[in-house]
Design an enzyme around this catalytic site. Structure first.
Site, PDB file in Angstrom:
ATOM      1  N   GLU A 140      33.209  41.558  21.939  1.00  0.00           N
ATOM      2  CA  GLU A 140      34.191  42.561  21.573  1.00  0.00           C
ATOM      3  C   GLU A 140      35.408  42.524  22.497  1.00  0.00           C
ATOM      4  O   GLU A 140      36.545  42.730  22.062  1.00  0.00           O
ATOM      5  CB  GLU A 140      33.566  43.964  21.530  1.00  0.00           C
ATOM      6  CG  GLU A 140      32.744  44.351  22.732  1.00  0.00           C
ATOM      7  CD  GLU A 140      31.281  43.969  22.640  1.00  0.00           C
ATOM      8  OE1 GLU A 140      30.441  44.874  22.672  1.00  0.00           O
ATOM      9  OE2 GLU A 140      30.994  42.757  22.559  1.00  0.00           O
TER      10      GLU A 140
ATOM     11  N   CYS B 123      27.409  46.877  25.329  1.00  0.00           N
ATOM     12  CA  CYS B 123      26.608  47.151  26.523  1.00  0.00           C
ATOM     13  C   CYS B 123      27.191  48.318  27.307  1.00  0.00           C
ATOM     14  O   CYS B 123      28.362  48.669  27.183  1.00  0.00           O
ATOM     15  CB  CYS B 123      26.500  45.902  27.390  1.00  0.00           C
ATOM     16  SG  CYS B 123      28.061  45.405  28.159  1.00  0.00           S
TER      17      CYS B 123
ATOM     18  N   GLU C 106       5.097  21.277  26.185  1.00  0.00           N
ATOM     19  CA  GLU C 106       4.523  19.986  25.841  1.00  0.00           C
ATOM     20  C   GLU C 106       3.441  19.631  26.856  1.00  0.00           C
ATOM     21  O   GLU C 106       3.293  18.502  27.259  1.00  0.00           O
ATOM     22  CB  GLU C 106       5.611  18.902  25.839  1.00  0.00           C
ATOM     23  CG  GLU C 106       6.600  19.018  24.708  1.00  0.00           C
ATOM     24  CD  GLU C 106       7.404  17.741  24.523  1.00  0.00           C
ATOM     25  OE1 GLU C 106       6.797  16.675  24.289  1.00  0.00           O
ATOM     26  OE2 GLU C 106       8.635  17.816  24.609  1.00  0.00           O
TER      27      GLU C 106
END
Length: 350
Positions: free
Chosen positions: A46, A70, A261
């Site tokens: 914003e 925020c 992994e």
């Protein structure tokens, strides 16, 4: 709002931030400016959009933003205050910011006399920000577990050899998934057995622009000459066997997504602990037999305890098949059942 989501997608997919887009509208409904968050430490969406508009045109304008503005000072100042000081008359946003520090921007704006509308395209915004939202709400990163196996569930031949179970297309897809996560995580057993570099590479073996941070968990030492020690982003080692604690430590350092992994030991432990958000299973049309299974004990003692999955998609990758799945929605454990706190202070919000 839909345009805001398109703008948000222009921001980096990995990193210590939320991807947010914003559109500034005149009182007549004309688009004055657009903006998006370009990464941690940069202007929020914003504020980025407002910086492109003459100050006098902002008074009484509408800011449409994909995440609640925020209300805290982090790397940048509070967006709610910036909107108030600019004289914005109306703010429309999709979803509340779940960070305990950042939440409250909407209330601050309302208290300042701004007309605030929440919940516009909330479902689409939730889906777009899913990984980030999960990481903030649960206080741990989003966890994707990957393995490649034969159709009979073997990750290696009886002698331990496992290279090239799947074909080139599947292997390249794995590298793309590495690049799409903040961290690639393995156990020390994988490092000692396979000596992986844990980099994200292209078709010709070149390093991709986005590299995951390599993390090795376990108590055994990583050899000084291990390939992972030459990783362009360095190496993080996390001792011990408490994977929930390790994930929490990574989240505290701004990690929002982890690609695992780590071989059957780490993968099975994460599954047993209920810490997996998504599975990527690469199946090769071969049979190997033998004892080298893709998973070990995942805490299932009887068929009634089976871990059900929802298959989201199946994709052909050359001769191989990728199955993308998630824990069955009805059986996903709640955060308190996992010993994980609810919404955490989000030190890195946007």
């Amino acid at each position: 709002m839909r345009r805001g989501l398109e703008l948000a997608a222009l921001g980096p997919a990995v990193g210590d931030h939320a991807r947010v887009g914003a559109v500034i509208l005149s009182p007549a409904g004309d688009v004055l400016a657009e903006g998006w968050h370009k990464g941690a430490g940069t202007a929020h969406a914003e504020v980025d959009a407002m910086s492109k508009v003459a100050p006098e045109l902002l008074r009484g304008a509408t800011a449409v933003v994909t995440l609640e503005p925020c209300n805290h000072t982090g790397r940048t100042g509070p967006c709610a205050l910036a909107l108030l000081e600019a004289g914005i008359g109306r703010v429309v946003y999709a979803i509340d910011d779940p960070g305990a520090d950042a939440h409250g921007g909407a209330d601050r704006l309302r208290a300042g006399g701004v007309d605030v509308v929440a919940g516009v395209l909330a479902d689409e915004a939730e889906a777009f920000l899913e990984r980030w939202l999960v990481s903030v709400r649960l206080g741990r990163p989003w966890v994707t577990v990957k393995w490649a196996s034969s159709l009979d569930g073997r990750a290696a031949a009886a002698d331990g050899t496992s290279k090239w179970i799947t074909g080139a297309a599947a292997r390249q897809h794995v590298h793309e998934q590495r690049a799409a996560h903040d961290v690639i995580l393995v156990g020390t057993g994988t490092v000692l057995a396979d000596d992986p570099s844990l980099t994200a590479r292209g078709d010709a073996g070149e390093l991709l622009a986005d590299q995951p941070l390599p993390v090795v968990v376990g108590d055994r030492a990583v050899p000084d000459d291990a390939a992972v020690r030459r990783h362009p982003r360095g190496l993080v080692t996390l001792p011990g066997r408490d994977l929930a604690a390790s994930l929490g430590a990574l989240r505290d350092h701004g990690v929002h997504s982890v690609f695992v992994e780590g071989g059957p030991t780490v993968a099975s432990a994460l599954i047993a602990a209920g810490l997996v958000d998504e599975y990527l299973v690469y199946l090769a049309p071969v049979l190997l037999g033998g004892p080298r299974v893709a998973l070990d004990d995942v805490g299932v003692g009887s068929i009634g305890e089976r871990r059900r999955l929802d298959v989201l998609s199946t994709t052909s990758l050359g001769p191989d098949l990728l199955v993308r799945a998630r824990p069955h929605r009805a059986s996903r454990p709640a955060a308190d059942e996992l010993g994980i706190a609810g919404p955490q202070n989000d030190r890195s919000t946007r």
